[in-house]
Design a protein around this motif. Structure first.
Motif, short mmCIF file in Angstrom:
data_model
loop_
_atom_site.label_atom_id
_atom_site.label_comp_id
_atom_site.label_asym_id
_atom_site.label_seq_id
_atom_site.Cartn_x
_atom_site.Cartn_y
_atom_site.Cartn_z
N LEU A 15 28.84 -24.61 32.95
CA LEU A 15 28.96 -25.46 31.77
C LEU A 15 29.15 -26.93 32.14
O LEU A 15 28.90 -27.81 31.32
N ARG A 16 29.58 -27.19 33.39
CA ARG A 16 29.68 -28.59 33.83
C ARG A 16 28.33 -29.29 33.79
O ARG A 16 28.25 -30.50 33.63
N TYR A 17 27.29 -28.50 33.96
CA TYR A 17 25.95 -29.09 33.96
C TYR A 17 25.49 -29.50 32.56
O TYR A 17 24.53 -30.26 32.43
N ILE A 18 26.13 -28.96 31.51
CA ILE A 18 25.75 -29.37 30.16
C ILE A 18 26.76 -30.36 29.58
O ILE A 18 26.53 -30.90 28.49
N ARG A 19 27.86 -30.60 30.31
CA ARG A 19 28.87 -31.53 29.81
C ARG A 19 28.33 -32.94 29.57
O ARG A 19 28.70 -33.57 28.57
N PRO A 20 27.44 -33.47 30.43
CA PRO A 20 26.93 -34.83 30.16
C PRO A 20 26.15 -34.93 28.84
O PRO A 20 25.96 -36.03 28.34
N TYR A 21 25.72 -33.80 28.32
CA TYR A 21 24.91 -33.81 27.10
C TYR A 21 25.74 -33.30 25.92
O TYR A 21 25.25 -32.54 25.08
N TRP A 22 27.00 -33.74 25.87
CA TRP A 22 27.95 -33.22 24.89
C TRP A 22 27.54 -33.50 23.46
O TRP A 22 27.85 -32.74 22.55
N LYS A 23 26.85 -34.62 23.22
CA LYS A 23 26.41 -34.92 21.86
C LYS A 23 25.43 -33.86 21.36
O LYS A 23 25.52 -33.40 20.22
N MET A 24 24.51 -33.47 22.25
CA MET A 24 23.55 -32.43 21.89
C MET A 24 24.26 -31.09 21.74
O MET A 24 23.89 -30.28 20.89
N VAL A 25 25.29 -30.86 22.55
CA VAL A 25 26.07 -29.63 22.45
C VAL A 25 26.77 -29.56 21.09
O VAL A 25 26.78 -28.51 20.42
N LEU A 26 27.35 -30.69 20.66
CA LEU A 26 28.01 -30.73 19.35
C LEU A 26 27.03 -30.45 18.23
O LEU A 26 27.34 -29.72 17.26
N LEU A 27 25.82 -31.03 18.33
CA LEU A 27 24.80 -30.78 17.32
C LEU A 27 24.45 -29.30 17.27
O LEU A 27 24.32 -28.70 16.20
N THR A 28 24.33 -28.69 18.45
CA THR A 28 24.01 -27.25 18.52
C THR A 28 25.12 -26.42 17.90
O THR A 28 24.85 -25.49 17.12
N LEU A 29 26.36 -26.74 18.25
CA LEU A 29 27.49 -25.98 17.71
C LEU A 29 27.58 -26.11 16.19
O LEU A 29 27.86 -25.12 15.49
N LEU A 30 27.35 -27.32 15.68
CA LEU A 30 27.37 -27.52 14.23
C LEU A 30 26.30 -26.68 13.55
O LEU A 30 26.55 -26.02 12.52
N ALA A 31 25.10 -26.67 14.15
CA ALA A 31 24.01 -25.87 13.59
C ALA A 31 24.35 -24.38 13.64
O ALA A 31 24.05 -23.62 12.70
N LEU A 32 25.00 -23.94 14.72
CA LEU A 32 25.39 -22.53 14.84
C LEU A 32 26.43 -22.14 13.78
O LEU A 32 26.37 -21.04 13.21
N VAL A 33 27.39 -23.02 13.54
CA VAL A 33 28.41 -22.76 12.52
C VAL A 33 27.77 -22.63 11.14
O VAL A 33 28.10 -21.71 10.36
N VAL A 34 26.83 -23.53 10.85
CA VAL A 34 26.14 -23.49 9.55
C VAL A 34 25.35 -22.19 9.42
O VAL A 34 25.40 -21.51 8.37
N ALA A 35 24.61 -21.82 10.48
CA ALA A 35 23.81 -20.59 10.44
C ALA A 35 24.70 -19.37 10.26
O ALA A 35 24.37 -18.46 9.48
N ALA A 36 25.84 -19.34 10.96
CA ALA A 36 26.75 -18.20 10.85
C ALA A 36 27.38 -18.13 9.46
O ALA A 36 27.59 -17.03 8.91
#
Length: 580
Positions: A15-36
């Motif tokens: 997960l350290r490799y995706i940490r620099p792209y945290w903004k995109m991670v937040l967007l993904t998580l928000l989309a996942l919460v909405v879908a769920a």
């Protein structure tokens, strides 16, 4: 899923490799919460659809419920699209970073690691292991987060409708957890074996492709095909272990879930018959419970991807954690090239005898020293130690009085040029190969080096001259042309120490004459170490060191050693007889 400490550590490191792209991670998580969040709304809308629209015939419900269903599906679809695209973007950026780290590590590993692993196994880590990790970073974490949220959201709805019935479902959770954990352990072991087999397969394939001429000449096609089949068959068996465990895992979970569903439907039917459930509540509850099985199935199924990714991650991080090539030196003295081996002993890893055994030799500055002797006498080891691909176990190697181990490694290698029988060229232009690794060289300097190497004449005849691409390892050039490109590279480097390892042994007479003429020019004013089997090519050396079993047995000029009538004279007569 097997979430033991090692798995969690590996995943956290990934997960350290995706940490620099945290903004995109937040967007993904928000989309996942909405879908769920949309999942429980679908069965929730079934209650008013049945009770209000179909049974009560409420006009408002008849109009609004279909529109609400469409809205839920539209929002869910957009959220899933956003999460998919964003997660793939994150994963591929992480894959790029992992590959870059691996490639950088490969360039910095000690020579012994390359010798131990072999090219095929190291290549497999980038070509096979990294995509396995990529699947874990793209597909796996999305499924885990999204479907875990969906299960929680549907469970919350089920508790809201009837907590008593929902508790019946949760009774089976420990059984499901045990099955998934057991499957995880089996799949992790089989996946690790798959990584190893894939490395062996890549290594064997590389050997066969590089040695295809020898395979044909020696008629060993059937032998090599059998060897390849055995490795491929082992890979297939381990792959099928993963497949069979994963295939059994999902049906087992589904059967247990179906038993729970049957029990809940039976109890819910009794409650409905007693008017404790409206028809709409009954349908909504059963639908929500049926919907919960699909994310559970996906969570169970993704276990295979996670375990393969974890096995690959373990392999990758094991390589990344290896220590870099040692560079203890800090000195950056001027290098003139007066070299001494003083009582040097060295043995290769896993070897039962030393390659050099108390070896001492002075290679004077600006002079040519030739190393001769039978195969296994230690000639190549002298070069390996001089270039610091390995370090001696005892004794010392000095240059101009300084221990070369105390000289900064990059600085030391800047002052060494190597021309070997096995020329290494790159699939690039002639100019890029001559000026390899240097961006500060102008065309005039490249042309000057090419002329000094007797290469300019044939370069001018190429379709695009210096800008002609020469193919993989110079496949578009002849052996003599490739050798002269390598010589031009050495001329351009202009290093005070020059190593010539069988530089002309594989050439025809015409090419050899051109290369020898270039070598005579290149040798002027440098400390030259020549490894040669063809003794006729080193008759003019300032000194000839005769080696046997890692020791220096004779030292002198060509004339002195012939007059001595010892080991060199014997080798020389054998060479003359062989040439006749």
């Amino acid at each position: 899923m097997m979430l033991d400490r090692q798995t969690l550590q590996l995943y956290r490191r990934l997960l350290r490799y995706i940490r620099p792209y945290w903004k995109m991670v937040l967007l993904t998580l928000l989309a996942l919460v909405v879908a769920a969040a949309m999942e429980p709304l679908m069965p929730a809308l079934l209650k008013p659809l049945v009770d209000d629209s179909l049974i009560a015939k409420d006009p408002d419900a008849i109009r609004t419920i279909p529109l609400l269903l469409v809205a839920v599906f539209v929002i869910k679809g957009l959220a899933e699209y956003a999460s998919k695209v964003a997660s793939e973007w994150i994963a591929h950026r992480a894959i790029l970073d992992i590959r870059a780290d691996l490639f950088a590590k490969l360039n910095r590993l000690p020579q012994r690691v390359h010798d131990e692993f072999g090219t095929g196994k190291l290549l497999s880590k980038i070509t096979y292991d990294v995509p396995q990790v990529g699947n874990t970073l793209s597909e796996a974490w999305i499924v885990i987060i999204r479907d875990s949220l969906i299960v929680l959201a549907l469970l919350a709805y089920l508790f809201y409708v009837s907590w008593e019935l929902t508790l019946l479902i949760l009774v089976l959770a420990p059984v499901l957890a045990w099955i998934i954990d057991r499957a995880s352990r089996l799949m992790r072991h089989a996946s690790t074996e798959m990584q190893n087999n894939m490395g062996q397969l890549t290594h064997q394939l590389e050997e066969a492709l590089n040695g295809h001429r020898d395979i044909k000449i020696y008629g060993s096609e059937t032998y090599e095909e059998k060897r390849f089949w055995q490795v491929a068959e082992t890979l297939r068996r381990h792959t099928m272990k993963v497949v069979s465990v994963a295939a059994a895992n999902v049906p087992l979970v589904q059967v247990i879930a179906a038993i729970a569903l049957a029990g809940v439907i039976y109890v819910a039917s009794l409650l409905s018959a007693q008017d404790k459930f409206t028809p709409g509540e009954f349908i909504a509850y059963v639908t929500a419970m049926a919907m919960i099985f699909e994310p559970i199935r996906r969570l169970t199924n993704i276990n295979r991807t996670v375990q393969q990714g974890m096995a690959a991650a373990q392999s990758i991080f094991a390589l990344l954690d290896m220590p870099d090539e040692p560079n203890p030196g800090t000195l950056k003295p001027p290098i003139r090239g007066d070299i001494r081996f003083d009582d040097v002993t060295f043995a290769y890893p896993n070897s039962d005898r030393p390659a050099l055994d108390h070896f001492s030799l002075h290679m004077p500055q600006g002079k040519t020293t030739a190393l001769v002797g039978p195969s296994g006498s230690g000639k190549t080891t002298v070069v390996q130690l001089l270039a610091r691909f390995y370090a001696p176990q005892s004794g010392i190697i000095t240059c101009d009085g300084s221990d070369i181990q105390q000289i900064e490694l990059g600085w030391w290698r800047q002052h060494i040029a190597l021309v070997s029988q096995q020329v290494v060229l790159f699939d690039d232009t002639v100019a890029a190969n001559i000026a390899y690794g240097r961006s500060d060289v102008d065309e005039a300097a490249i042309i000057k080096a090419a002329k000094a190497a007797h290469a300019w004449d044939f370069i001018q005849q190429l379709p695009r001259g210096l800008n002609t691409r020469i193919g993989e390892n110079g496949s578009q050039l002849s052996g003599g042309q490739r050798q002269r490109i390598a010589l031009a590279r050495a001329f351009l480097k202009d290093a005070p120490i020059l190593i010539l390892d069988e530089a002309t042994s594989a050439l025809d007479n015409e090419s050899e004459q051109a290369v020898q003429a270039a070598l005579e020019t290149l040798r002027q004013g440098r400390t030259v170490i020549v490894i040669a089997h063809r003794l006729s090519t080193i008759e003019n050396a300032d000194q000839i060191a005769v080696m046997e079993q890692g020791r220096l047995v004779e030292l002198g000029t060509h004339a002195q050693l012939l007059e001595k009538n010892g080991r060199y004279a014997q080798l020389y007569r054998q060479a003359e007889h062989a040439e006749v």
